[in-house]
Design a protein around this motif. Structure first.
Motif, short mmCIF file in Angstrom:
data_model
loop_
_atom_site.label_atom_id
_atom_site.label_comp_id
_atom_site.label_asym_id
_atom_site.label_seq_id
_atom_site.Cartn_x
_atom_site.Cartn_y
_atom_site.Cartn_z
N THR A 134 0.83 -1.20 0.00
CA THR A 134 0.00 0.00 0.00
C THR A 134 0.87 1.26 0.00
O THR A 134 1.87 1.32 0.70
CB THR A 134 -0.92 0.01 1.24
OG1 THR A 134 -1.66 -1.21 1.27
CG2 THR A 134 -1.89 1.18 1.20
N GLN A 156 -1.00 -3.52 -3.92
CA GLN A 156 -2.36 -3.83 -3.50
C GLN A 156 -3.23 -2.58 -3.54
O GLN A 156 -3.98 -2.38 -4.48
CB GLN A 156 -2.35 -4.45 -2.10
CG GLN A 156 -3.71 -5.01 -1.66
CD GLN A 156 -3.62 -5.84 -0.40
OE1 GLN A 156 -2.61 -5.86 0.31
NE2 GLN A 156 -4.69 -6.57 -0.10
N TRP A 157 -3.15 -1.74 -2.56
CA TRP A 157 -4.00 -0.54 -2.50
C TRP A 157 -3.16 0.72 -2.69
O TRP A 157 -2.01 0.78 -2.28
CB TRP A 157 -4.71 -0.47 -1.16
CG TRP A 157 -5.54 -1.69 -0.85
CD1 TRP A 157 -6.46 -2.28 -1.66
CD2 TRP A 157 -5.52 -2.46 0.36
NE1 TRP A 157 -7.04 -3.37 -1.05
CE2 TRP A 157 -6.48 -3.51 0.21
CE3 TRP A 157 -4.83 -2.36 1.55
CZ2 TRP A 157 -6.73 -4.44 1.19
CZ3 TRP A 157 -5.08 -3.30 2.55
CH2 TRP A 157 -6.01 -4.32 2.37
N ASP A 179 -5.09 -3.47 -6.45
CA ASP A 179 -6.48 -3.69 -6.05
C ASP A 179 -7.20 -2.35 -6.08
O ASP A 179 -7.34 -1.76 -7.14
CB ASP A 179 -6.55 -4.36 -4.67
CG ASP A 179 -7.93 -4.90 -4.36
OD1 ASP A 179 -8.67 -4.21 -3.64
OD2 ASP A 179 -8.30 -5.98 -4.85
N ALA A 180 -7.67 -1.86 -4.97
CA ALA A 180 -8.43 -0.61 -4.97
C ALA A 180 -7.50 0.60 -4.94
O ALA A 180 -6.48 0.60 -4.26
CB ALA A 180 -9.36 -0.57 -3.77
N PHE A 183 -9.19 2.19 -0.49
CA PHE A 183 -9.79 1.05 0.18
C PHE A 183 -10.07 1.43 1.63
O PHE A 183 -9.16 1.79 2.38
CB PHE A 183 -8.85 -0.16 0.14
CG PHE A 183 -9.37 -1.37 0.84
CD1 PHE A 183 -10.24 -2.24 0.20
CD2 PHE A 183 -8.98 -1.65 2.16
CE1 PHE A 183 -10.72 -3.38 0.86
CE2 PHE A 183 -9.46 -2.78 2.82
CZ PHE A 183 -10.33 -3.64 2.16
N ASN A 210 -7.08 1.12 -11.69
CA ASN A 210 -6.95 0.17 -10.60
C ASN A 210 -7.86 -1.04 -10.85
O ASN A 210 -8.64 -1.05 -11.79
CB ASN A 210 -7.34 0.85 -9.28
CG ASN A 210 -6.62 2.16 -9.07
OD1 ASN A 210 -5.44 2.19 -8.76
ND2 ASN A 210 -7.33 3.27 -9.25
N ARG A 211 -7.82 -2.01 -9.97
CA ARG A 211 -8.82 -3.08 -10.04
C ARG A 211 -10.20 -2.51 -9.72
O ARG A 211 -11.16 -2.70 -10.45
CB ARG A 211 -8.45 -4.20 -9.08
CG ARG A 211 -9.38 -5.42 -9.17
CD ARG A 211 -8.81 -6.59 -8.36
NE ARG A 211 -9.66 -7.77 -8.50
CZ ARG A 211 -10.66 -8.08 -7.68
NH1 ARG A 211 -10.92 -7.29 -6.63
NH2 ARG A 211 -11.38 -9.16 -7.86
N THR A 215 -13.27 1.05 -2.86
CA THR A 215 -13.95 -0.02 -2.15
C THR A 215 -14.28 0.45 -0.74
O THR A 215 -13.39 0.93 -0.01
CB THR A 215 -13.07 -1.29 -2.05
OG1 THR A 215 -12.82 -1.80 -3.36
CG2 THR A 215 -13.78 -2.37 -1.23
N ASN A 232 -10.93 1.58 -14.51
CA ASN A 232 -10.76 0.48 -13.56
C ASN A 232 -11.57 -0.72 -14.05
O ASN A 232 -12.33 -0.64 -15.00
CB ASN A 232 -11.25 0.92 -12.18
CG ASN A 232 -10.65 2.24 -11.73
OD1 ASN A 232 -9.51 2.30 -11.32
ND2 ASN A 232 -11.43 3.33 -11.83
N CYS A 264 -10.40 -7.93 -14.85
CA CYS A 264 -9.68 -8.46 -13.68
C CYS A 264 -10.21 -9.85 -13.37
O CYS A 264 -11.42 -10.06 -13.26
CB CYS A 264 -9.89 -7.55 -12.46
SG CYS A 264 -9.08 -5.94 -12.60
N THR A 267 -11.58 -13.83 -7.89
CA THR A 267 -10.88 -14.14 -6.65
C THR A 267 -11.69 -15.19 -5.90
O THR A 267 -12.73 -15.66 -6.36
CB THR A 267 -10.72 -12.89 -5.77
OG1 THR A 267 -12.02 -12.45 -5.35
CG2 THR A 267 -10.02 -11.77 -6.54
#
Length: 361
Positions: A134, A156-157, A179-180, A183, A210-211, A215, A232, A264, A267
């Motif tokens: 992050t 990740q974030w 990821d986000a 987040f 981003n993903r 979030t 995204n 993406c 998961t």
């Protein structure tokens, strides 16, 4: 004769203190300058509550942990860059302070405790990039302010928080994070009911590539407003689960959610993502209003402009209000409601062409 000269002539020490409103020494706040080649962590360690650590343009290869309340960590704009350290060069004290943040793969960590959150910290006007987890991570904070931060290409974030109340995230850029971009969660690891953020605000941010743009997981009482969210896999996710209370009492308003069509993979708890604008899953009493939602297109179960979706653990979305949005070019539809009518989700005043089921536009 200058005003200063006149003051010096007519004032004794006690009188001048009264006239000029001199603050006691304990109230003085200091600026700690950090130049390229110097340690940001060392300046942070030396700072007292209310001080500012001002970091000049340059590339600084380190992680920084903030535990001092009232501290401002400020760069000079995008040219002040934090990247992962190549090797430790800090003092023994600084190395100990950095250890948990750096070893976890984070750039900047703002850390309080469960019983005593760190309050009134500001992180501003710098770039945090290339960290394995992050860019900026906040744990156990109150009244955190993050603005003018670019969080780019972190594993990740971009920017994340847990166990935090009354945060403000404004005018940041979160781009190409794993990821986000942003987040926000009650807890990253613990399974428990949604917590009240006491009015956290996420506004005027650019969230791109981003993903997921934003979030919000297992939280209540916050606003996601006036952000630009594009490119995204999904724009905005409001996520609840089987724990109680549910996520909800959230306002998602005035955002531009455009062409979030990146692919993406799935998961363990979520299908593959592509073409999702705004998704509510396992949430209640959330307002989605006055957003521009266009060109979000995909074949995921979560694809569409505004999607109300039963969570993958079987929790319903209830009594959410989708009102006065402008939607176009979203597929499979501009509005998607996968919940039964008995759950009370309302769609009113939206401008759109296609919905699933029909009749929501």
């Amino acid at each position: 004769m200058t005003k200063r000269h006149i003051t010096n002539l007519v004032c004794g020490t006690a009188l001048c203190g009264a006239l000029l409103g001199a603050a006691p020494a304990s109230a003085a706040h200091h600026v700690h300058w950090v130049h390229p080649g110097e340690s940001i962590q060392k300046a942070v360690d030396a700072a007292q509550p209310g001080d500012t650590v001002l970091v000049l343009p340059g590339t600084y290869r380190e992680s920084v942990k903030v535990t001092t309340p009232g501290l401002t960590l400020r760069g000079m704009g995008p040219g002040t860059v934090l990247q992962p350290a190549k090797k430790a060069k800090a003092t023994k004290k600084s190395a100990a302070a950095q250890k948990s943040c750096a070893e976890m793969g984070n750039g900047i960590c703002v850390v309080g405790t469960k019983s005593k959150p760190v309050e009134d910290v500001t992180i501003a006007r710098l770039t945090v990039t290339g960290f394995s987890r992050t860019g900026v991570m906040a744990v156990g904070t109150a009244d955190l302010n993050v603005h003018g931060v670019a969080a780019v290409k972190n594993g990740q974030w971009g920017i994340a928080e847990e166990r935090a109340v009354h945060s403000t995230y404004r005018n940041n850029v979160a781009r190409n994070n794993g990821d986000a971009g942003l987040f926000l969660a009650n807890s990253v690891t613990a399974e428990k009911g949604a917590t009240d953020t006491a009015g956290t605000v996420v506004e005027h941010n650019l969230l791109e590539g981003n993903r997921i743009g934003v979030t919000v997981r297992r939280l209540r009482n916050l606003a996601v407003a006036d952000n630009s969210i594009t490119g995204n896999c999904a724009g905005v996710f409001v996520v609840g689960d089987e724990n109680k209370p549910k996520a909800g009492n959230i306002a998602v308003t005035g955002n531009q959610v455009v062409k979030n069509n990146k692919y993406c993979p799935k998961t363990a708890r979520l299908a593959f993502l592509q073409g999702s604008g705004i998704v509510l899953t396992g949430a209640e009493n959330t307002l989605v209003s006055r957003n521009l939602v266009t060109g979000n297109s995909g074949k995921s179960p979560l694809s569409g402009g505004v999607v109300i979706f039963k969570s993958f653990v079987g929790v319903t979305s209830d009594k959410n209000n989708v009102t006065d949005n402008s939607l176009s070019g979203n597929a499979p539809a501009d509005l998607v409601n996968q919940e039964a009518a008995k759950h009370g989700n309302a769609f009113k005043g939206n401008t759109c062409k296609k919905s699933k089921p029909a009749g929501l536009c």
